[in-house]
Design a protein around this motif. Structure first.
Motif, PDB file in Angstrom:
ATOM      1  N   PHE A  22     -19.022  -3.222  41.532  1.00 60.25           N
ATOM      2  CA  PHE A  22     -18.840  -4.786  42.154  1.00 60.25           C
ATOM      3  C   PHE A  22     -17.701  -5.046  41.630  1.00 60.25           C
ATOM      4  CE2 PHE A  22     -20.858  -8.849  43.342  1.00 60.25           C
ATOM      5  CZ  PHE A  22     -19.958  -8.394  44.154  1.00 60.25           C
ATOM      6  N   THR A  23     -16.796  -5.232  40.862  1.00 60.47           N
ATOM      7  CA  THR A  23     -16.210  -5.790  40.335  1.00 60.47           C
ATOM      8  C   THR A  23     -14.536  -5.291  41.791  1.00 60.47           C
ATOM      9  OG1 THR A  23     -17.303  -5.536  38.869  1.00 60.47           O
ATOM     10  CG2 THR A  23     -15.100  -6.970  38.618  1.00 60.47           C
ATOM     11  N   PHE A  24     -14.318  -3.650  41.350  1.00 65.06           N
ATOM     12  CA  PHE A  24     -13.882  -3.067  42.209  1.00 65.06           C
ATOM     13  C   PHE A  24     -13.726  -3.113  43.154  1.00 65.06           C
ATOM     14  CE2 PHE A  24     -12.570   0.636  44.664  1.00 65.06           C
ATOM     15  CZ  PHE A  24     -11.134   0.447  44.353  1.00 65.06           C
ATOM     16  N   VAL A  25     -14.843  -3.155  43.655  1.00 65.73           N
ATOM     17  CA  VAL A  25     -14.906  -3.849  45.595  1.00 65.73           C
ATOM     18  C   VAL A  25     -14.181  -5.217  45.688  1.00 65.73           C
ATOM     19  CG1 VAL A  25     -16.245  -4.583  47.609  1.00 65.73           C
ATOM     20  CG2 VAL A  25     -16.705  -1.908  46.156  1.00 65.73           C
ATOM     21  N   GLN A  26     -14.153  -6.258  44.904  1.00 68.08           N
ATOM     22  CA  GLN A  26     -13.736  -7.633  44.540  1.00 68.08           C
ATOM     23  C   GLN A  26     -12.384  -7.398  44.517  1.00 68.08           C
ATOM     24  OE1 GLN A  26     -16.501  -9.550  41.882  1.00 68.08           O
ATOM     25  NE2 GLN A  26     -17.905 -10.774  43.335  1.00 68.08           N
ATOM     26  N   ALA A  27     -11.666  -7.316  43.076  1.00 72.04           N
ATOM     27  CA  ALA A  27     -10.319  -6.822  43.461  1.00 72.04           C
ATOM     28  C   ALA A  27      -9.733  -5.865  44.563  1.00 72.04           C
ATOM     29  CB  ALA A  27     -10.271  -5.449  42.052  1.00 72.04           C
ATOM     30  N   SER A  28     -10.062  -5.419  45.403  1.00 70.58           N
ATOM     31  CA  SER A  28      -9.633  -4.380  46.366  1.00 70.58           C
ATOM     32  C   SER A  28      -9.752  -5.591  47.894  1.00 70.58           C
ATOM     33  CB  SER A  28     -10.930  -3.793  46.642  1.00 70.58           C
ATOM     34  OG  SER A  28     -10.613  -2.466  47.755  1.00 70.58           O
ATOM     35  N   ILE A  29     -10.376  -5.919  48.183  1.00 69.95           N
ATOM     36  CA  ILE A  29     -10.571  -7.272  48.628  1.00 69.95           C
ATOM     37  C   ILE A  29      -9.788  -8.410  48.092  1.00 69.95           C
ATOM     38  CG2 ILE A  29     -12.413  -8.765  50.157  1.00 69.95           C
ATOM     39  CD1 ILE A  29     -14.459  -7.470  49.753  1.00 69.95           C
ATOM     40  N   ARG A  30      -9.983  -8.780  47.528  1.00 70.82           N
ATOM     41  CA  ARG A  30      -9.334  -9.755  46.711  1.00 70.82           C
ATOM     42  C   ARG A  30      -7.421  -9.596  46.826  1.00 70.82           C
ATOM     43  NH1 ARG A  30      -5.846 -12.794  46.233  1.00 70.82           N
ATOM     44  NH2 ARG A  30      -5.763 -14.335  44.368  1.00 70.82           N
ATOM     45  N   SER A  31      -7.381  -8.720  46.655  1.00 71.95           N
ATOM     46  CA  SER A  31      -5.885  -8.005  46.187  1.00 71.95           C
ATOM     47  C   SER A  31      -5.449  -7.123  48.234  1.00 71.95           C
ATOM     48  CB  SER A  31      -5.778  -6.363  46.026  1.00 71.95           C
ATOM     49  OG  SER A  31      -6.614  -5.564  45.697  1.00 71.95           O
ATOM     50  N   GLY A  32      -5.855  -6.979  48.761  1.00 74.72           N
ATOM     51  CA  GLY A  32      -5.589  -6.885  49.861  1.00 74.72           C
ATOM     52  C   GLY A  32      -5.415  -5.085  50.448  1.00 74.72           C
ATOM     53  N   THR A  54     -21.208  -1.658  50.340  1.00 76.94           N
ATOM     54  CA  THR A  54     -22.304  -1.694  51.939  1.00 76.94           C
ATOM     55  C   THR A  54     -23.888  -2.567  51.450  1.00 76.94           C
ATOM     56  OG1 THR A  54     -21.914   0.464  52.799  1.00 76.94           O
ATOM     57  CG2 THR A  54     -24.182  -0.464  52.999  1.00 76.94           C
ATOM     58  N   ALA A  55     -24.260  -2.614  49.663  1.00 75.67           N
ATOM     59  CA  ALA A  55     -24.953  -3.447  48.897  1.00 75.67           C
ATOM     60  C   ALA A  55     -24.982  -4.273  48.849  1.00 75.67           C
ATOM     61  CB  ALA A  55     -25.210  -2.654  47.275  1.00 75.67           C
ATOM     62  N   ALA A  56     -23.468  -4.713  48.560  1.00 79.14           N
ATOM     63  CA  ALA A  56     -22.634  -6.682  48.324  1.00 79.14           C
ATOM     64  C   ALA A  56     -23.167  -6.886  49.579  1.00 79.14           C
ATOM     65  CB  ALA A  56     -21.407  -6.520  47.982  1.00 79.14           C
ATOM     66  N   ARG A  57     -22.829  -6.449  51.169  1.00 76.86           N
ATOM     67  CA  ARG A  57     -22.653  -7.131  51.879  1.00 76.86           C
ATOM     68  C   ARG A  57     -23.967  -7.352  52.131  1.00 76.86           C
ATOM     69  NH1 ARG A  57     -17.591  -7.911  54.071  1.00 76.86           N
ATOM     70  NH2 ARG A  57     -16.055  -6.371  53.243  1.00 76.86           N
ATOM     71  N   SER A  58     -25.086  -6.627  52.253  1.00 71.75           N
ATOM     72  CA  SER A  58     -26.254  -6.454  52.232  1.00 71.75           C
ATOM     73  C   SER A  58     -27.416  -7.128  51.387  1.00 71.75           C
ATOM     74  CB  SER A  58     -26.728  -4.944  51.985  1.00 71.75           C
ATOM     75  OG  SER A  58     -26.216  -4.082  53.231  1.00 71.75           O
ATOM     76  N   ALA A  59     -26.492  -7.830  50.488  1.00 71.24           N
ATOM     77  CA  ALA A  59     -27.577  -8.966  49.704  1.00 71.24           C
ATOM     78  C   ALA A  59     -26.741 -10.007  49.742  1.00 71.24           C
ATOM     79  CB  ALA A  59     -27.472  -8.327  48.369  1.00 71.24           C
ATOM     80  N   GLY A  60     -25.632  -9.692  50.921  1.00 71.96           N
ATOM     81  CA  GLY A  60     -25.375 -11.465  50.873  1.00 71.96           C
ATOM     82  C   GLY A  60     -24.337 -11.958  49.916  1.00 71.96           C
ATOM     83  N   LEU A  61     -23.846 -11.382  48.649  1.00 69.35           N
ATOM     84  CA  LEU A  61     -22.829 -11.161  47.406  1.00 69.35           C
ATOM     85  C   LEU A  61     -21.170 -10.726  48.821  1.00 69.35           C
ATOM     86  CD1 LEU A  61     -24.369  -9.708  45.015  1.00 69.35           C
ATOM     87  CD2 LEU A  61     -24.423 -12.209  45.674  1.00 69.35           C
ATOM     88  N   ILE A  62     -20.986 -10.347  49.814  1.00 69.28           N
ATOM     89  CA  ILE A  62     -20.000 -10.663  49.985  1.00 69.28           C
ATOM     90  C   ILE A  62     -20.271 -10.890  51.468  1.00 69.28           C
ATOM     91  CG2 ILE A  62     -18.412  -8.839  50.767  1.00 69.28           C
ATOM     92  CD1 ILE A  62     -17.953  -7.504  48.185  1.00 69.28           C
ATOM     93  N   LYS A  63     -19.203 -11.699  52.048  1.00 68.21           N
ATOM     94  CA  LYS A  63     -19.537 -11.957  53.796  1.00 68.21           C
ATOM     95  C   LYS A  63     -18.506 -11.217  54.293  1.00 68.21           C
ATOM     96  CE  LYS A  63     -21.873 -15.439  51.969  1.00 68.21           C
ATOM     97  NZ  LYS A  63     -23.929 -15.310  52.123  1.00 68.21           N
TER      98      LYS A  63
END
Length: 289
Positions: free
Chosen positions: A92-102, A280-289
């Motif tokens: 999940f942190t990798f996904v967040q870092a990917s989004i944060r860094s474009g 996908t799981a993070a978006r489904s759980a509402g943890l990524i908008k």
């Protein structure tokens, strides 16, 4: 034989001094910095990092430093802003870092265990035997940004038609896997969800009384942890790093020490697409908008 004039000798001395200063500055700037999400206590993270830092120094031919961070968000920001060169992330942190860094982060390697990682729900309440029994109870996750301590446990609860925010008496966040075990063992919460690797280590080291605290549910497998770098890192450097991890061998004392501390059989290559399920799981759980 001619002699240099005092002014020339002085100039040479100044140039030599400047060269030494520049060399020292270059050496200071050559420090390779790594960090890790704080999913365990600071002392445990430092203990796990020490032999790996020494090994990477040998392989990279440069000074390596482990730079601890205060929380998961800080680990994401550190790599996205290139304050560190490499970070140990959960899925999940990798996904967040990917989004944060474009999209400018690249996962290099993961432990073999991370191909089929799991979370466990534990409880010290003898009346709790399943996820359904958690309704009306107090339950602790780890960090809110933890893959194995929050996201995936929450995802599987939702799949079981259990909404933590509606069905639990109270949701707590311990901040780390070992802290979740402590909260359950002390009776501060009725149950908790955490990384199976940390749980098994606590059981093996007899740091938890399994006659009082038991596993009530183990999740299906998912991809988890990895070592990630910024995509601006030269390809040659990435390849050198990857090779260093893949070369770790349990048949050598050094390799065994590092792999044991990392709770790894061995390291294997990984890629960003492995973590699409986490996103996908993070978006489904509402943890990524």
């Amino acid at each position: 034989m001619t002699r240099s004039s005092p002014s020339i000798r002085t100039l040479k001395a100044v140039l030599a001094s400047a060269a030494l200063a520049l060399a020292g500055l270059a050496q200071a700037q050559a420090v390779f910095k790594i960090t890790a999400i704080p999913d365990e206590s600071p002392t445990e993270l430092a203990r796990k990092a020490a032999p790996l830092v020494k090994y990477l120094e040998q392989k990279l031919g440069t000074k390596v430093e482990f730079t601890p961070v205060s929380d998961y968000a800080a680990a994401v920001e550190a790599l996205a802003n290139k304050q560190v060169d490499m970070a140990w992330y959960g899925g999940f942190t990798f996904v967040q870092a990917s989004i944060r860094s474009g999209g400018k982060v690249v996962p290099l390697v993961q432990r073999e265990e991370d191909e089929k990682f799991r979370s466990v729900f534990i409880s010290g309440d003898p009346a709790i035997h399943s996820l359904t029994d958690l309704k009306g109870k107090t339950v602790s996750f780890g960090s809110q940004s933890s893959t194995s301590g929050h996201l995936m446990p929450r995802s599987y609860l939702l799949q079981a038609q259990i909404d933590p925010d509606k069905d639990f008496k109270r949701v707590a966040y311990s901040g780390a896997h070992d802290a979740t075990i402590a909260a359950v063992a002390s009776g501060k919460v009725d149950a908790g969800a955490l990384n199976i690797s940390v749980w098994e280590k606590f059981v093996a080291d007899k740091k938890v009384d399994t006659s009082k605290v038991k596993v009530i549910f183990t999740t299906p497998a998912y991809f988890d942890y990895n070592w990630t770098v910024h995509s601006d890192m030269p390809v040659a450097q990435r390849e050198k790093l990857t090779k260093a991890f893949l070369d770790l061998n349990r048949n050598t004392p050094e390799g065994k020490d590092i792999l044991d501390l990392q709770r790894a059989t061995r390291f294997i290559p990984t890629q960003a697409s492995n973590y699409k399920g986490i996103e996908t799981a993070a978006r489904s759980a509402g943890l990524i908008k």
